[in-house]
Design a protein around this motif. Structure first.
Motif, PDB file in Angstrom:
ATOM      1  N   LEU A  50      62.061   0.247  62.349  1.00  0.00           N
ATOM      2  CA  LEU A  50      62.528   1.572  62.721  1.00  0.00           C
ATOM      3  C   LEU A  50      61.521   2.335  63.566  1.00  0.00           C
ATOM      4  O   LEU A  50      61.887   3.315  64.233  1.00  0.00           O
ATOM      5  CB  LEU A  50      62.893   2.373  61.470  1.00  0.00           C
ATOM      6  N   ALA A  51      60.284   1.876  63.574  1.00  0.00           N
ATOM      7  CA  ALA A  51      59.285   2.508  64.436  1.00  0.00           C
ATOM      8  C   ALA A  51      59.574   2.255  65.906  1.00  0.00           C
ATOM      9  O   ALA A  51      59.080   2.983  66.777  1.00  0.00           O
ATOM     10  CB  ALA A  51      57.891   1.991  64.086  1.00  0.00           C
ATOM     11  N   TYR A  52      60.386   1.236  66.194  1.00  0.00           N
ATOM     12  CA  TYR A  52      60.766   0.975  67.583  1.00  0.00           C
ATOM     13  C   TYR A  52      61.472   2.178  68.203  1.00  0.00           C
ATOM     14  O   TYR A  52      61.400   2.393  69.414  1.00  0.00           O
ATOM     15  CB  TYR A  52      61.710  -0.229  67.665  1.00  0.00           C
ATOM     16  N   ARG A  53      62.187   2.941  67.377  1.00  0.00           N
ATOM     17  CA  ARG A  53      62.977   4.038  67.933  1.00  0.00           C
ATOM     18  C   ARG A  53      62.093   5.106  68.590  1.00  0.00           C
ATOM     19  O   ARG A  53      62.253   5.379  69.787  1.00  0.00           O
ATOM     20  CB  ARG A  53      63.893   4.617  66.849  1.00  0.00           C
ATOM     21  N   PRO A  54      61.161   5.729  67.872  1.00  0.00           N
ATOM     22  CA  PRO A  54      60.309   6.719  68.544  1.00  0.00           C
ATOM     23  C   PRO A  54      59.376   6.087  69.576  1.00  0.00           C
ATOM     24  O   PRO A  54      59.063   6.707  70.600  1.00  0.00           O
ATOM     25  CB  PRO A  54      59.521   7.355  67.385  1.00  0.00           C
TER      26      PRO A  54
ATOM     27  N   THR B 151      59.311  -1.717  78.342  1.00  0.00           N
ATOM     28  CA  THR B 151      59.336  -1.065  77.030  1.00  0.00           C
ATOM     29  C   THR B 151      59.577  -2.090  75.935  1.00  0.00           C
ATOM     30  O   THR B 151      58.892  -2.094  74.903  1.00  0.00           O
ATOM     31  CB  THR B 151      60.430   0.017  76.990  1.00  0.00           C
ATOM     32  N   VAL B 152      60.548  -2.982  76.132  1.00  0.00           N
ATOM     33  CA  VAL B 152      60.818  -4.025  75.143  1.00  0.00           C
ATOM     34  C   VAL B 152      59.595  -4.920  74.964  1.00  0.00           C
ATOM     35  O   VAL B 152      59.216  -5.261  73.832  1.00  0.00           O
ATOM     36  CB  VAL B 152      62.056  -4.847  75.550  1.00  0.00           C
ATOM     37  N   ARG B 153      58.967  -5.302  76.043  1.00  0.00           N
ATOM     38  CA  ARG B 153      57.766  -6.146  75.950  1.00  0.00           C
ATOM     39  C   ARG B 153      56.668  -5.456  75.153  1.00  0.00           C
ATOM     40  O   ARG B 153      55.994  -6.069  74.329  1.00  0.00           O
ATOM     41  CB  ARG B 153      57.257  -6.477  77.354  1.00  0.00           C
ATOM     42  N   ALA B 154      56.504  -4.156  75.393  1.00  0.00           N
ATOM     43  CA  ALA B 154      55.466  -3.410  74.685  1.00  0.00           C
ATOM     44  C   ALA B 154      55.784  -3.304  73.194  1.00  0.00           C
ATOM     45  O   ALA B 154      54.881  -3.407  72.346  1.00  0.00           O
ATOM     46  CB  ALA B 154      55.312  -2.021  75.288  1.00  0.00           C
ATOM     47  N   LEU B 155      57.046  -3.099  72.853  1.00  0.00           N
ATOM     48  CA  LEU B 155      57.436  -3.024  71.445  1.00  0.00           C
ATOM     49  C   LEU B 155      57.102  -4.324  70.716  1.00  0.00           C
ATOM     50  O   LEU B 155      56.543  -4.304  69.618  1.00  0.00           O
ATOM     51  CB  LEU B 155      58.936  -2.745  71.325  1.00  0.00           C
ATOM     52  N   ILE B 156      57.459  -5.430  71.310  1.00  0.00           N
ATOM     53  CA  ILE B 156      57.213  -6.737  70.690  1.00  0.00           C
ATOM     54  C   ILE B 156      55.720  -7.026  70.606  1.00  0.00           C
ATOM     55  O   ILE B 156      55.216  -7.494  69.577  1.00  0.00           O
ATOM     56  CB  ILE B 156      57.937  -7.845  71.479  1.00  0.00           C
ATOM     57  N   ALA B 157      54.997  -6.717  71.677  1.00  0.00           N
ATOM     58  CA  ALA B 157      53.553  -6.989  71.705  1.00  0.00           C
ATOM     59  C   ALA B 157      52.805  -6.165  70.665  1.00  0.00           C
ATOM     60  O   ALA B 157      51.799  -6.616  70.110  1.00  0.00           O
ATOM     61  CB  ALA B 157      52.993  -6.708  73.096  1.00  0.00           C
ATOM     62  N   GLY B 158      53.300  -4.958  70.391  1.00  0.00           N
ATOM     63  CA  GLY B 158      52.597  -4.083  69.455  1.00  0.00           C
ATOM     64  C   GLY B 158      53.066  -4.187  68.020  1.00  0.00           C
ATOM     65  O   GLY B 158      52.592  -3.442  67.155  1.00  0.00           O
ATOM     66  N   ASP B 159      53.973  -5.116  67.732  1.00  0.00           N
ATOM     67  CA  ASP B 159      54.552  -5.258  66.397  1.00  0.00           C
ATOM     68  C   ASP B 159      53.747  -6.259  65.576  1.00  0.00           C
ATOM     69  O   ASP B 159      53.670  -7.439  65.913  1.00  0.00           O
ATOM     70  CB  ASP B 159      56.007  -5.731  66.524  1.00  0.00           C
ATOM     71  N   ALA B 160      53.180  -5.783  64.478  1.00  0.00           N
ATOM     72  CA  ALA B 160      52.392  -6.666  63.607  1.00  0.00           C
ATOM     73  C   ALA B 160      53.267  -7.403  62.603  1.00  0.00           C
ATOM     74  O   ALA B 160      52.783  -8.235  61.842  1.00  0.00           O
ATOM     75  CB  ALA B 160      51.331  -5.853  62.865  1.00  0.00           C
ATOM     76  N   GLY B 161      54.556  -7.103  62.608  1.00  0.00           N
ATOM     77  CA  GLY B 161      55.480  -7.721  61.659  1.00  0.00           C
ATOM     78  C   GLY B 161      56.111  -8.988  62.211  1.00  0.00           C
ATOM     79  O   GLY B 161      55.660  -9.550  63.218  1.00  0.00           O
TER      80      GLY B 161
END
Length: 281
Positions: free
Chosen positions: A48-52, A67-77
């Protein structure tokens, strides 16, 4: 577990998300949107942190793909289980499906849209949604175009586990209630045997109660029509020397205040007034 479409209107003024799932209250988890910035859907072990995060990136001018690339790259899950779709105020949408999302899982994206789904009946769910979206280019209201795409996915089998919830979120500058909000449509069906159909019913009601009237359809409140309206209003206890004021008073009780224009009457308001015999409450 979910299928969704994130998209932008043909004129670029509206952004939104439509989603359905065998999941309680999918609208509370998947969609987010900000007028003139973008829209995002996060699903499949949703982060849910992807939203903000997505809206913040889009707000600085980052394109949907980046933006999608950055979300995936920054996701520790567990990104291999994630799925996300993003659309910005211009350019193509972007979608990501982790390689370990439950079959069938995948997505499609193009100019102004991104479609994604997991645990689906098959690839036709996404394929039929994309066809419906592209075929709806003449739709002037994004909410109805999004719903048509969602309905196509539902008819193609949707979530292979079944149906439970659906949601629709559309934003556009100043298009919310009374022009004081950017949230144009925010409808949720949290637990229902046929949630996409129920979402369609709610959208029709929303259009009646919360959209401004089409100026081209307004009827002059004069002559025999004015006499009829005055009689109906009198039957409902709304009388006075000013017909506009009496109609506005009745409309406020009937939740139709968004459709009142001085000197005229919206045909939809007239139909409601006639069908109710003037009653409201």
């Amino acid at each position: 577990m979910t299928f969704s479409i994130v998209a932008r209107s043909a004129d670029g003024k509206a952004l939104g998300v439509a989603v359905a799932s065998k999941f309680l209250g999918v609208g509370a988890a998947v969609p987010a949107a900000l007028a003139e910035v973008g829209a995002v859907a996060t699903q499949s072990y949703a982060n849910l942190a992807y939203r903000p995060q997505a809206l913040a990136l889009l707000g600085t001018g980052v394109a949907a793909t980046e933006t999608v690339r950055a979300l995936i790259a920054g996701d520790a899950g567990p990104v291999e289980h994630r799925q996300v779709g993003v659309v910005g105020p211009e350019g193509p949408g972007a979608t990501f499906t982790g390689e370990q999302c439950h079959d069938w899982a995948g997505g499609a994206a193009g100019d102004g849209y991104a479609i994604q789904g997991n645990m689906l009946a098959g690839p036709d769910v996404v394929g039929d949604m994309e066809k419906a979206w592209l075929a709806g280019a003449d739709h002037t209201r994004l909410a109805y175009r999004l719903l048509a795409a969602l309905r196509a996915g539902d008819l193609a089998g949707g979530d292979r586990r079944g149906r439970q919830s659906a949601a629709l979120l559309v934003v556009a500058k100043g298009m919310g209630y009374g022009g004081t909000s950017d949230v144009w449509v925010d409808l949720r069906v949290d637990d229902h045997p046929d949630p996409v159909a129920e979402l369609g019913r709610l959208l029709e009601m929303h259009s009646l109660y919360f959209e401004f009237p089409d100026p081209a359809t307004l009827l002059p409140l004069t002559g025999e029509l004015a006499d009829e309206v005055a009689a109906l209003l009198a039957a409902a206890g709304h009388t006075g020397p000013d017909l506009d004021e009496s109609l506005a008073s009745w409309a406020g009780v009937a939740n139709l205040e968004m459709r009142i224009v001085a000197g005229s009457i919206d045909p939809l308001v007239l139909a409601e007034l006639r069908s109710s015999g003037g009653a409201a409450g």
